[in-house]
Motif scaffolding. Sequence first.
Motif, PDB file in Angstrom:
ATOM      1  N   UNK A  14       0.834  -1.197   0.000  1.00 15.69           N
ATOM      2  CA  UNK A  14       0.000   0.000   0.000  1.00 15.69           C
ATOM      3  C   UNK A  14       0.872   1.252   0.000  1.00 15.69           C
ATOM      4  N   UNK A  15       1.911   1.252   0.802  1.00 14.42           N
ATOM      5  CA  UNK A  15       2.812   2.410   0.870  1.00 14.42           C
ATOM      6  C   UNK A  15       3.476   2.651  -0.483  1.00 14.42           C
ATOM      7  N   UNK A  16       3.946   1.585  -1.089  1.00 12.08           N
ATOM      8  CA  UNK A  16       4.594   1.708  -2.395  1.00 12.08           C
ATOM      9  C   UNK A  16       3.603   2.246  -3.434  1.00 12.08           C
ATOM     10  N   UNK A  29      10.234   8.159 -11.472  1.00 14.27           N
ATOM     11  CA  UNK A  29      10.636   6.756 -11.587  1.00 14.27           C
ATOM     12  C   UNK A  29      10.961   6.425 -13.041  1.00 14.27           C
ATOM     13  N   UNK A  30      10.140   6.951 -13.937  1.00 16.99           N
ATOM     14  CA  UNK A  30      10.390   6.730 -15.361  1.00 16.99           C
ATOM     15  C   UNK A  30      11.790   7.242 -15.735  1.00 16.99           C
ATOM     16  N   UNK A  31      12.126   8.378 -15.167  1.00 20.62           N
ATOM     17  CA  UNK A  31      13.434   8.967 -15.467  1.00 20.62           C
ATOM     18  C   UNK A  31      14.575   8.132 -14.923  1.00 20.62           C
ATOM     19  N   UNK A  32      14.280   7.339 -13.930  1.00 21.48           N
ATOM     20  CA  UNK A  32      15.331   6.538 -13.296  1.00 21.48           C
ATOM     21  C   UNK A  32      15.400   5.125 -13.869  1.00 21.48           C
ATOM     22  N   UNK A  33      14.566   4.887 -14.863  1.00 22.44           N
ATOM     23  CA  UNK A  33      14.512   3.550 -15.445  1.00 22.44           C
ATOM     24  C   UNK A  33      15.844   3.118 -16.023  1.00 22.44           C
ATOM     25  N   UNK A  34      16.679   4.083 -16.367  1.00 25.62           N
ATOM     26  CA  UNK A  34      17.954   3.718 -16.990  1.00 25.62           C
ATOM     27  C   UNK A  34      18.909   3.092 -15.971  1.00 25.62           C
ATOM     28  N   UNK A  58      10.950  13.089  -4.133  1.00 17.56           N
ATOM     29  CA  UNK A  58      12.026  12.111  -4.041  1.00 17.56           C
ATOM     30  C   UNK A  58      12.117  11.534  -2.636  1.00 17.56           C
ATOM     31  N   UNK A  59      11.912  12.381  -1.655  1.00 19.34           N
ATOM     32  CA  UNK A  59      11.920  11.903  -0.268  1.00 19.34           C
ATOM     33  C   UNK A  59      10.783  10.913  -0.035  1.00 19.34           C
ATOM     34  N   UNK A  60       9.648  11.216  -0.640  1.00 19.33           N
ATOM     35  CA  UNK A  60       8.505  10.311  -0.520  1.00 19.33           C
ATOM     36  C   UNK A  60       8.848   8.946  -1.118  1.00 19.33           C
ATOM     37  N   UNK A  61       9.465   8.974  -2.291  1.00 22.03           N
ATOM     38  CA  UNK A  61       9.861   7.731  -2.949  1.00 22.03           C
ATOM     39  C   UNK A  61      10.876   6.979  -2.090  1.00 22.03           C
ATOM     40  N   UNK A  63      11.160   7.188   1.193  1.00 18.56           N
ATOM     41  CA  UNK A  63      10.462   6.667   2.369  1.00 18.56           C
ATOM     42  C   UNK A  63       9.740   5.364   2.035  1.00 18.56           C
ATOM     43  N   UNK A  64       9.287   5.254   0.802  1.00 19.85           N
ATOM     44  CA  UNK A  64       8.578   4.043   0.388  1.00 19.85           C
ATOM     45  C   UNK A  64       9.549   2.946  -0.032  1.00 19.85           C
ATOM     46  N   UNK A  65      10.823   3.267  -0.026  1.00 18.19           N
ATOM     47  CA  UNK A  65      11.821   2.251  -0.369  1.00 18.19           C
ATOM     48  C   UNK A  65      11.973   2.027  -1.857  1.00 18.19           C
ATOM     49  N   UNK A  66      11.401   2.936  -2.641  1.00 19.23           N
ATOM     50  CA  UNK A  66      11.436   2.773  -4.098  1.00 19.23           C
ATOM     51  C   UNK A  66      12.752   3.281  -4.656  1.00 19.23           C
ATOM     52  N   UNK A  67      13.358   4.187  -3.909  1.00 17.46           N
ATOM     53  CA  UNK A  67      14.521   4.894  -4.397  1.00 17.46           C
ATOM     54  C   UNK A  67      15.581   4.996  -3.304  1.00 17.46           C
TER      55      UNK A  67
END
Lengths: 115, 115
Positions: A14-16, A29-34, A58-61, A63-67
Amino acid sequence: MSLLPDNESAVRAAAVFAALGDPTRLALVERLRDGRAHSIMQLSSGFDLTRQGVTKHLSALEAAGIVIRKRTGRQTHFSIERKTLENSAAYLASVSQQWDETLGRLETLLAKTRD
Amino acid sequence: MSLLPDNESAVRAAAVFAALGDPTRLALVERLRDGRAHSIMQLSSGFDLTRQGVTKHLSALEAAGIVIRKRTGRQTHFSIERKTLENSAAYLASVSQQWDETLGRLETLLAKTRD
DNA sequence: CATAAATGCAACCTCCTGGTTGCGCGTTTT
DNA sequence: AAAACGCGCAACCAGGAGGTTGCATTTATG
């Protein structure tokens, strides 16, 4: 009785999802696909947003562990944490898969007869 | 220049993720994993929410195409739209996959050298 | 060393979201 | 035909999310 997702994987999922739910964030995220690490300046360019605004996302991402954030010198780089997205993908797949296994469309019809 | 997701699949993906981002909504999806159609009353039980509250969430899920509503007599049933979840799962998988293909961890390091 | 570059941090504002209450309306049930 | 059931709709409200501005801080550069 509040049966909110006690399931661990579901909570994190849910967080993600919440993090990915914002258009700007998904674009990041799309920009980081590379797979490479980009600085905040790089990532900020092209958005109708302040740098600080982008940083918030970016901080939110993060916090969700995506980045993952990593400061080097005077600039901060962000890169994708692959595993997190993989897990979420697997979670979604499992839901639709279970739907497939158990009865699916047929039971959907039968349910109308029940109660 | 606002390069928000011009990509169609990404836009829809964001909507789906936003819908799944709420704990209550994800719990509802969990309840629908059995593939059968459940009435609003059934789905409402067990939440610390009003029926109207749950209805709002179900409407959100419907708007995102995650769920299908079908009225029968005096009650309304909801069931999962499998394809939507499958697509989102595929999307996430593609992101992490591309990360894998292109360079991944190695390039992450090299990026620090660049600019 | 003075200055510019890249970021962090905090306060502030607005609007959307999640939640409620109250009521009306069609459909079963008795 | 009443009464009960299941639901939709509208108004309303508090809080958080997305966004901004302003300034401090650290690191590189000339």
